[in-house]
Design a protein around this motif. Structure first.
Motif, short mmCIF file in Angstrom:
data_model
loop_
_atom_site.label_atom_id
_atom_site.label_comp_id
_atom_site.label_asym_id
_atom_site.label_seq_id
_atom_site.Cartn_x
_atom_site.Cartn_y
_atom_site.Cartn_z
N ASP A 232 -3.26 21.88 -12.20
CA ASP A 232 -3.65 21.83 -10.78
C ASP A 232 -2.83 20.76 -10.05
O ASP A 232 -1.84 21.05 -9.39
CB ASP A 232 -5.15 21.57 -10.66
CG ASP A 232 -5.64 21.53 -9.22
OD1 ASP A 232 -4.83 21.73 -8.29
OD2 ASP A 232 -6.85 21.31 -9.01
N GLU A 233 -3.19 19.49 -10.17
CA GLU A 233 -2.55 18.41 -9.43
C GLU A 233 -1.41 17.83 -10.28
O GLU A 233 -1.61 16.97 -11.12
CB GLU A 233 -3.59 17.35 -9.08
CG GLU A 233 -4.69 17.92 -8.17
CD GLU A 233 -5.77 16.92 -7.83
OE1 GLU A 233 -5.95 15.94 -8.62
OE2 GLU A 233 -6.44 17.08 -6.80
N VAL A 234 -0.21 18.32 -10.01
CA VAL A 234 0.92 18.13 -10.93
C VAL A 234 1.45 16.70 -10.92
O VAL A 234 1.46 16.03 -11.95
CB VAL A 234 2.04 19.14 -10.60
CG1 VAL A 234 3.23 18.95 -11.55
CG2 VAL A 234 1.49 20.57 -10.69
N MET A 235 1.91 16.22 -9.76
CA MET A 235 2.51 14.88 -9.69
C MET A 235 2.06 14.17 -8.42
O MET A 235 2.25 14.67 -7.31
CB MET A 235 4.04 14.96 -9.69
CG MET A 235 4.64 15.40 -11.02
SD MET A 235 6.46 15.30 -11.01
CE MET A 235 6.87 16.64 -9.88
N LEU A 236 1.52 12.98 -8.58
CA LEU A 236 1.12 12.13 -7.46
C LEU A 236 2.09 10.97 -7.37
O LEU A 236 2.32 10.25 -8.34
CB LEU A 236 -0.30 11.60 -7.68
CG LEU A 236 -0.81 10.58 -6.66
CD1 LEU A 236 -0.93 11.22 -5.28
CD2 LEU A 236 -2.14 10.00 -7.10
N MET A 237 2.65 10.76 -6.17
CA MET A 237 3.58 9.67 -5.93
C MET A 237 2.97 8.75 -4.87
O MET A 237 2.99 9.06 -3.67
CB MET A 237 4.92 10.22 -5.40
CG MET A 237 5.55 11.29 -6.28
SD MET A 237 6.34 10.62 -7.75
CE MET A 237 5.67 11.72 -9.00
N GLY A 238 2.40 7.63 -5.29
CA GLY A 238 1.78 6.70 -4.36
C GLY A 238 0.28 6.63 -4.57
O GLY A 238 -0.39 7.65 -4.71
N HIS A 239 -0.26 5.42 -4.56
CA HIS A 239 -1.66 5.22 -4.90
C HIS A 239 -2.61 5.71 -3.82
O HIS A 239 -3.51 6.52 -4.07
CB HIS A 239 -1.92 3.75 -5.18
CG HIS A 239 -3.36 3.39 -5.35
ND1 HIS A 239 -4.13 3.92 -6.37
CD2 HIS A 239 -4.19 2.61 -4.61
CE1 HIS A 239 -5.37 3.46 -6.26
NE2 HIS A 239 -5.44 2.66 -5.20
N SER A 240 -2.45 5.22 -2.58
CA SER A 240 -3.32 5.61 -1.48
C SER A 240 -2.59 5.40 -0.17
O SER A 240 -1.56 4.70 -0.12
CB SER A 240 -4.62 4.79 -1.49
OG SER A 240 -4.36 3.46 -1.10
N ASP A 241 -3.12 5.96 0.90
CA ASP A 241 -2.49 5.79 2.20
C ASP A 241 -2.47 4.34 2.65
O ASP A 241 -1.63 3.94 3.46
CB ASP A 241 -3.22 6.64 3.26
CG ASP A 241 -2.99 8.13 3.07
OD1 ASP A 241 -2.26 8.50 2.13
OD2 ASP A 241 -3.56 8.92 3.85
N ASP A 242 -3.38 3.52 2.14
CA ASP A 242 -3.49 2.12 2.55
C ASP A 242 -2.73 1.16 1.64
O ASP A 242 -2.66 -0.04 1.94
CB ASP A 242 -4.96 1.70 2.58
CG ASP A 242 -5.77 2.51 3.58
OD1 ASP A 242 -5.21 2.87 4.64
OD2 ASP A 242 -6.95 2.80 3.29
N PHE A 243 -2.15 1.66 0.56
CA PHE A 243 -1.47 0.78 -0.39
C PHE A 243 0.00 0.65 0.01
O PHE A 243 0.85 1.47 -0.35
CB PHE A 243 -1.60 1.31 -1.81
CG PHE A 243 -1.19 0.31 -2.86
CD1 PHE A 243 -2.05 -0.71 -3.24
CD2 PHE A 243 0.06 0.38 -3.45
CE1 PHE A 243 -1.67 -1.63 -4.20
CE2 PHE A 243 0.45 -0.54 -4.41
CZ PHE A 243 -0.42 -1.56 -4.78
N LEU A 244 0.32 -0.40 0.75
CA LEU A 244 1.62 -0.50 1.41
C LEU A 244 2.75 -0.88 0.48
O LEU A 244 3.93 -0.70 0.84
CB LEU A 244 1.52 -1.51 2.57
CG LEU A 244 0.49 -1.15 3.65
CD1 LEU A 244 0.57 -2.15 4.79
CD2 LEU A 244 0.67 0.27 4.16
N LEU A 245 2.47 -1.40 -0.71
CA LEU A 245 3.55 -1.70 -1.65
C LEU A 245 4.32 -0.46 -2.06
O LEU A 245 5.47 -0.55 -2.49
CB LEU A 245 3.00 -2.42 -2.88
CG LEU A 245 2.59 -3.89 -2.71
CD1 LEU A 245 2.05 -4.44 -4.03
CD2 LEU A 245 3.76 -4.73 -2.23
N ASP A 246 3.71 0.71 -1.92
CA ASP A 246 4.41 1.94 -2.26
C ASP A 246 5.49 2.31 -1.24
O ASP A 246 6.22 3.28 -1.44
CB ASP A 246 3.41 3.09 -2.41
CG ASP A 246 2.66 3.03 -3.73
OD1 ASP A 246 3.23 2.52 -4.71
OD2 ASP A 246 1.49 3.46 -3.78
N LYS A 247 5.62 1.55 -0.17
CA LYS A 247 6.68 1.81 0.80
C LYS A 247 8.07 1.61 0.20
O LYS A 247 9.05 2.14 0.72
CB LYS A 247 6.52 0.91 2.03
CG LYS A 247 5.39 1.33 2.95
CD LYS A 247 5.41 0.52 4.24
CE LYS A 247 4.37 1.05 5.23
NZ LYS A 247 4.41 0.33 6.52
#
Length: 387
Positions: A232-247
């Motif tokens: 189903d949910e194959v690959m997630l890139m980034g923890h959450s919309d509020d986690f800015l370190l993923d920028k």
């Protein structure tokens, strides 16, 4: 040497079983060497790929944002001989867990075919390569791989499937440190606050959560030549919309074959910069490429075959965002081949400088992908032959 006994066993094993044909001979199911896939062309044409001096050439073959991942290139070889006695607290020599927690760089290979059912998450230390070439190696039926706060890891040639949550247990992460782990998600491979990681020629399916998730500020990642199916949910890139370190996240997804039974998140991106290049998509149930929180998505030279359902022809999906927000996000499609009604909804500035940060390699024409991606997933490499 610390691992001399396993090396001696490995050498004797392959001397006895090596085919008696000329070492330059090719198996009956021959294939052309130089296909145009830059990763495979770097090493697969050498029939002596399995020699100790040649195996580590693989570490110089990566492309994309994870191209500098050295793995265990600068360390000794370690041979996994024991697939059964996994101890998350006190792993014993010969097991995979004993190898991946060591402090020094290691290039980890396998004595023969094996299925490893882990009792809890397999926590890596930095500078490790798992090289499954020459054996059929499965990690399945239990918790699977976690890369947490590490760097320079290569995982190649492993079949990872039916992964389950672990945790609420003590797990060792180095020879001198172990600690309590909360319940894990049940990912095939979880990459958490890590950098310089390359996942290549693996086969992944049927996991509890994601097949490969990249979160919490991880960056410099390449996911290439893998076959993924039935998930189903194959690959997630980034923890959450509020986690800015993923920028600062940069991920290359290249030369993969996304096969049957996939639903969504191929990948699903937040923040960051994503180069999705020369992948073959054989269908999806909801969407292929999705995202939120203004990621930059550079889709180049992919081959999209839409499902027959009239409601799922669109490749893209913006999540948790209104059109007046996402129309400014930089998502572009260049040289993609759209079949069976597939379409990509672009947005933002097609010539934005953001695409420089989301460009990691030269894209081959999408029309070539049925050749370039035909051997995605675990390879059947035989000792003494081209792979």
């Amino acid at each position: 040497m610390r691992y001399a006994w396993t090396l001696i066993l490995y050498i004797l094993f392959h001397i006895l079983l090596k085919p008696r044909n000329s070492p330059r001979a090719q198996p009956k199911n021959t294939h052309p060497c130089k296909t145009g896939n830059p990763i495979d062309d770097c090493w697969r044409c050498d029939p002596e790929w399995h020699n100790y001096t040649n195996r580590k050439i693989l570490a110089d073959c990566a492309v994309g944002f994870g191209r500098n991942a050295t793995g265990g290139r600068d360390g000794e070889f370690y041979v996994v001989t024991d697939p059964e006695n996994d101890d998350p607290i006190d792993p014993i020599p010969g097991t995979l867990r004993y190898a991946v927690i060591q402090e020094e760089p290691l290039w980890i290979i396998f004595e023969g075919d094996m299925v490893i059912r882990l009792k809890d998450e397999l926590l890596f230390n930095s500078f490790k390569t798992i090289d499954g070439r020459g054996a059929k190696v499965e990690i399945a039926g239990g918790p699977c791989i976690t890369l947490s706060y590490v760097t320079n890891v290569i995982i190649h040639g492993i079949h990872i499937h039916h992964c389950k949550p672990g945790g609420n247990a003590m797990v060792r992460k180095s020879p001198n440190q172990y600690g309590w782990r909360n319940i894990s998600d049940g990912d095939g491979i979880s990459i958490f606050s890590s950098a310089h990681v390359w996942i290549d020629h693996c086969t992944l399916s049927h996991c509890h959560d994601g097949l490969i998730d990249v979160t919490y500020g991880s960056t410099s990642i390449t996911i290439s030549n893998n076959y993924m199916a039935y998930h189903d949910e194959v690959m997630l890139m980034g923890h959450s919309d509020d986690f800015l370190l993923d920028k600062n996240m940069q991920v290359t997804i290249a030369f993969n074959y996304f096969g049957e039974g996939l639903v969504q998140r191929i990948p699903r991106c937040r923040h960051g910069y994503f180069h999705i290049v020369n992948n073959l998509y054989s269908g999806w149930e909801m969407y292929a490429i999705g995202g939120s929180a203004n990621p930059t998505i550079n889709s180049q030279g992919n081959y999209f075959i839409a499902p027959n359902s009239n409601s799922t022809k669109e490749v893209t999906r913006r999540i948790n965002s209104l059109e007046n927000e996402w129309k400014e996000w930089n998502w572009r499609s260049i040289g993609d081949l759209m079949l069976n009604g597939a379409f990509f909804t672009s947005s933002g500035n097609n010539n934005s400088q953001n695409y420089v940060k989301a460009s990691s390699m030269f894209a081959r024409p999408a029309s070539l992908l049925t050749t370039l991606n035909v051997t995605a997933g675990v390879l059947s490499c035989q000792i003494g032959y081209i792979c």
